[in-house]
Design a protein around this motif. Structure first.
Motif, short mmCIF file in Angstrom:
data_model
loop_
_atom_site.label_atom_id
_atom_site.label_comp_id
_atom_site.label_asym_id
_atom_site.label_seq_id
_atom_site.Cartn_x
_atom_site.Cartn_y
_atom_site.Cartn_z
N ASN A 195 17.60 -6.16 -12.31
CA ASN A 195 19.01 -6.09 -12.69
C ASN A 195 19.93 -6.19 -11.48
N ASP A 196 19.51 -5.62 -10.37
CA ASP A 196 20.36 -5.57 -9.18
C ASP A 196 19.91 -6.52 -8.08
N GLY A 197 19.14 -7.53 -8.41
CA GLY A 197 18.67 -8.49 -7.40
C GLY A 197 17.23 -8.89 -7.66
N PHE A 198 16.41 -8.73 -6.63
CA PHE A 198 15.01 -9.13 -6.71
C PHE A 198 14.13 -8.10 -6.01
N ILE A 199 12.89 -8.01 -6.46
CA ILE A 199 11.89 -7.24 -5.72
C ILE A 199 10.94 -8.26 -5.11
N ARG A 200 10.73 -8.14 -3.81
CA ARG A 200 9.83 -9.03 -3.07
C ARG A 200 8.56 -8.24 -2.80
N ILE A 201 7.48 -8.64 -3.44
CA ILE A 201 6.19 -7.97 -3.25
C ILE A 201 5.36 -8.81 -2.27
N ILE A 202 4.95 -8.18 -1.19
CA ILE A 202 4.14 -8.83 -0.17
C ILE A 202 2.68 -8.44 -0.41
N PHE A 203 1.82 -9.45 -0.49
CA PHE A 203 0.40 -9.16 -0.71
C PHE A 203 -0.47 -10.12 0.08
N THR A 204 -1.73 -9.75 0.20
CA THR A 204 -2.70 -10.56 0.91
C THR A 204 -4.03 -10.53 0.16
N ILE A 205 -4.86 -11.49 0.47
CA ILE A 205 -6.22 -11.53 -0.08
C ILE A 205 -7.15 -11.09 1.05
N GLU A 206 -7.96 -10.08 0.79
CA GLU A 206 -8.84 -9.54 1.83
C GLU A 206 -10.28 -9.92 1.54
N ASN A 207 -10.88 -10.64 2.47
CA ASN A 207 -12.29 -11.04 2.39
C ASN A 207 -12.67 -11.74 1.08
N LYS A 208 -11.72 -12.40 0.48
CA LYS A 208 -11.93 -13.11 -0.79
C LYS A 208 -12.50 -12.19 -1.86
N LYS A 209 -12.24 -10.89 -1.72
CA LYS A 209 -12.76 -9.91 -2.69
C LYS A 209 -11.67 -9.15 -3.41
N SER A 210 -10.54 -8.92 -2.74
CA SER A 210 -9.50 -8.11 -3.37
C SER A 210 -8.11 -8.57 -2.95
N ILE B 73 -4.46 -7.17 -2.05
CA ILE B 73 -3.87 -5.92 -1.58
C ILE B 73 -2.36 -6.07 -1.49
N ILE B 74 -1.64 -5.21 -2.19
CA ILE B 74 -0.19 -5.17 -2.08
C ILE B 74 0.13 -4.41 -0.80
N ILE B 75 0.74 -5.10 0.15
CA ILE B 75 1.03 -4.52 1.46
C ILE B 75 2.30 -3.68 1.42
N THR B 76 3.35 -4.25 0.86
CA THR B 76 4.64 -3.57 0.79
C THR B 76 5.53 -4.29 -0.21
#
Length: 125
Positions: free
Chosen positions: A76-91, A93-96
């Motif tokens: 409603n008040d803009g956007f949420i930017r979710i930063i994530f990575t793929i670790e060892n092609k297994k999982s 992970i949401i970093i921040t």
């Protein structure tokens, strides 16, 4: 040190494939919630971040220079930017995550100049 600048736009299909592949193995880094106040912790919990990432349609997904992904979801008040990575092609992970009031402008698959992002910001407000 590499930057969090978006260097390539990720297609909806590619994002959906990443989510499908790692849906059952998504983790949230303790650092993602570390800087939140007590009130914010009631709103942003691990499960809410995972639900946003897996159940909502992003307005934009990009690969950052630091090889992490940035997914932008409308709020409603803009956007949420979710930063994530793929670790060892297994999982996945949401970093921040970050609350922002604008969506970066991507042209030809790359981040446009900052002034164009600022102009877009004024249009959204």
């Amino acid at each position: 040190m590499t930057s969090s600048r978006i260097i390539r736009k990720i297609s909806k299909e590619e994002f959906d494939e990443i989510i499908r592949r790692y849906r059952n193995n998504i983790l949230v880094s303790p650092d993602a919630l570390f800087r939140l106040s007590a009130g914010q912790r009631k709103v942003f919990k691990e499960e809410s971040l995972i639900n946003i990432l897996t159940k909502e349609n992003p307005r934009l997904v990009g690969l950052q220079e630091n090889e992490r992904y940035a997914a932008f979801f409308r709020r409603n008040d803009g956007f949420i930017r979710i930063i994530f990575t793929i670790e060892n092609k297994k999982s996945l992970i949401i970093i921040t995550f970050v609350i922002t009031d604008y969506l970066p402008v991507i042209k030809n698959g790359k981040l446009a100049e900052k002034f164009e992002c600022e102009r877009k910001r004024r249009i959204l407000l």
